[in-house]
Design an enzyme around this catalytic site. Structure first.
Site, PDB file in Angstrom:
ATOM      1  N   SER A 198      39.571  37.309  29.396  1.00 57.01           N
ATOM      2  CA  SER A 198      39.620  36.968  30.813  1.00 57.01           C
ATOM      3  C   SER A 198      40.024  35.500  30.993  1.00 57.01           C
ATOM      4  CB  SER A 198      38.266  37.273  31.458  1.00 57.01           C
ATOM      5  OG  SER A 198      38.353  37.255  32.868  1.00 57.01           O
ATOM      6  N   GLU A 228      42.740  48.156  34.971  1.00 49.33           N
ATOM      7  CA  GLU A 228      42.320  46.882  35.554  1.00 49.33           C
ATOM      8  C   GLU A 228      43.429  46.197  36.347  1.00 49.33           C
ATOM      9  OE1 GLU A 228      41.674  43.419  32.971  1.00 49.33           O
ATOM     10  OE2 GLU A 228      41.832  44.819  31.301  1.00 49.33           O
ATOM     11  N   HIS A 279      38.138  45.958  32.748  1.00 48.45           N
ATOM     12  CA  HIS A 279      38.284  44.569  32.338  1.00 48.45           C
ATOM     13  C   HIS A 279      37.328  44.229  31.190  1.00 48.45           C
ATOM     14  CE1 HIS A 279      39.443  40.423  32.981  1.00 48.45           C
ATOM     15  NE2 HIS A 279      38.190  40.045  33.118  1.00 48.45           N
TER      16      HIS A 279
END
Length: 366
Positions: A204, A298, A328
């Site tokens: 991320s 995602e 995610h």
């Protein structure tokens, strides 16, 4: 560099609310035909159950979290408290790291965080390592919250994993996290770990940071790492691609609009003009081999695909894996999701290939 010192028994943790959703999941989906690539197979029953629970119980909260410092502090406290609900494991050891680097006399930034290593690893000089940069939107999380990933990396690759505790926004906007990441990389080099044995990794926002670190290493002339691993990277902090994808994606967890609110805190008063933020326009001609894993469901999938395209057009060796139906950073659930466990095995294959003696200096992935 000296071998890792002994430590207390380590722990692995699945942060809430993901842990609560995992506990309600059912049995895994029967294995499809062996010839089908793992990332292309339909999501397991367990994966669908967890995604459904998160979509109903977590995403509405994430979507409406205000983008201001007070809400960030509340979220940070909640995540940190949840991360302390850990289950001991005897398979890895976690060793705290705190080095003020005063003795260098060069004004180096302090390096703090933790080492994660397999408990049965040999006590020998460290000749390779994974430098892992945790996610959390640049505003929450810590090395502790990501031990499910870092522990698995240590076990599967046989390499110790260094997880720096980089500074978080809004108190420390970009480029403060990048400065800390560079300091951690330089710290490894200064202690005798060869660049050819180091893999940068992150998820991320940590994926953005790992890629930005790779770019900064090229710009500053430091020896390049062996490879880069990105889990669901937040490539574009302006969120233009993810906002456009918001209506089509069925992301059970991430909201592009809330990500954009957080991004304004991350960049601070300087805004989005810092070229080190812009991964899609970076000159990737000298990039090491890259593995990108992203969930098919995602909202950040278009960003990952755009980065893979930019790397490939620049001549870099980039492997993009789109895991069908996954959310995610699904890799953090590798102890309960068969897809996450398989993704970690793919990651270990990549890490072992780029750090092998045969790969040194070739830029190739076996």
């Amino acid at each position: 560099m000296d071998s890792l010192p002994p430590s207390e028994p380590a722990a692995e943790v699945t942060p809430l609310p993901l842990a609560a959703a995992a506990a309600r999941a059912g049995a895994a989906h029967p294995e499809p035909a062996p010839g089908m690539p793992r990332q292309s197979r339909p999501p397991s029953v367990r994966s669908r159950a967890i995604s459904g629970a998160i979509r109903l119980g977590v995403r509405p909260f994430v979507h409406h979290v205000p983008g201001h410092a007070g809400s960030i502090r509340t979220a940070r406290s909640t995540v940190d408290a949840a991360a302390r609900l850990i289950r001991p494991s005897q398979r890895v050891r976690v060793l705290p790291l705190s080095d003020p680097q005063i003795e260098t006399g060069r004004g180096e930034r302090p390096v703090t965080g933790e080492w994660v290593a397999a408990r049965d690893a040999q006590d020998a000089p460290v000749t390779g390592a994974v430098l892992y940069l945790h996610g959390g939107g640049y505003v929450v999380c810590s090395p502790r919250t990501h031990r499910p990933i870092t522990s698995r990396l240590a076990l599967d690759t046989g390499l110790p994993v260094l997880v720096p505790r980089y500074r978080l926004a809004p108190e420390h906007p970009f480029p403060a996290p990048l400065e800390d990441a560079v300091a951690a990389y330089r710290w490894l080099l200064a202690r005798g770990v060869p660049a050819s044995g180091i893999v940068l990794a992150g998820d991320s926002a940590g994926g953005h940071l790992a890629a930005a670190l790779a770019g900064e290493i090229c710009r500053t002339g430091l020896p390049g790492p062996a490879g880069v691993v990105l889990f669901s990277p937040w490539v574009d902090l302006t969120c233009e691609l993810s906002i456009r994808a918001q209506r089509r994606a069925r992301d059970p967890y991430i909201s592009a609009r809330s990500a954009r609110r957080v991004a304004r805190l991350v960049v601070g008063p300087a805004g989005f003009d810092d070229p080190r933020l812009a991964l899609l326009t970076c000159a990737w001609s000298d990039a090491p081999p890259v593995l990108i894993q992203v969930g098919g469901a995602e909202v950040l999938r278009p960003e990952a695909e755009a980065l893979a395209d930019a790397l490939t057009r620049a001549g870099a060796d980039c492997e993009l894996q789109v895991w069908k139906g996954q959310m995610h950073v699904f890799q953090i659930l590798n102890r309960v999701l068969p897809e996450a466990s398989a993704a970690m095995r793919e990651t270990a294959r990549f890490v072992q290939a780029v750090t092998s003696p045969a790969a040194s200096g070739t830029g190739a992935v076996a």
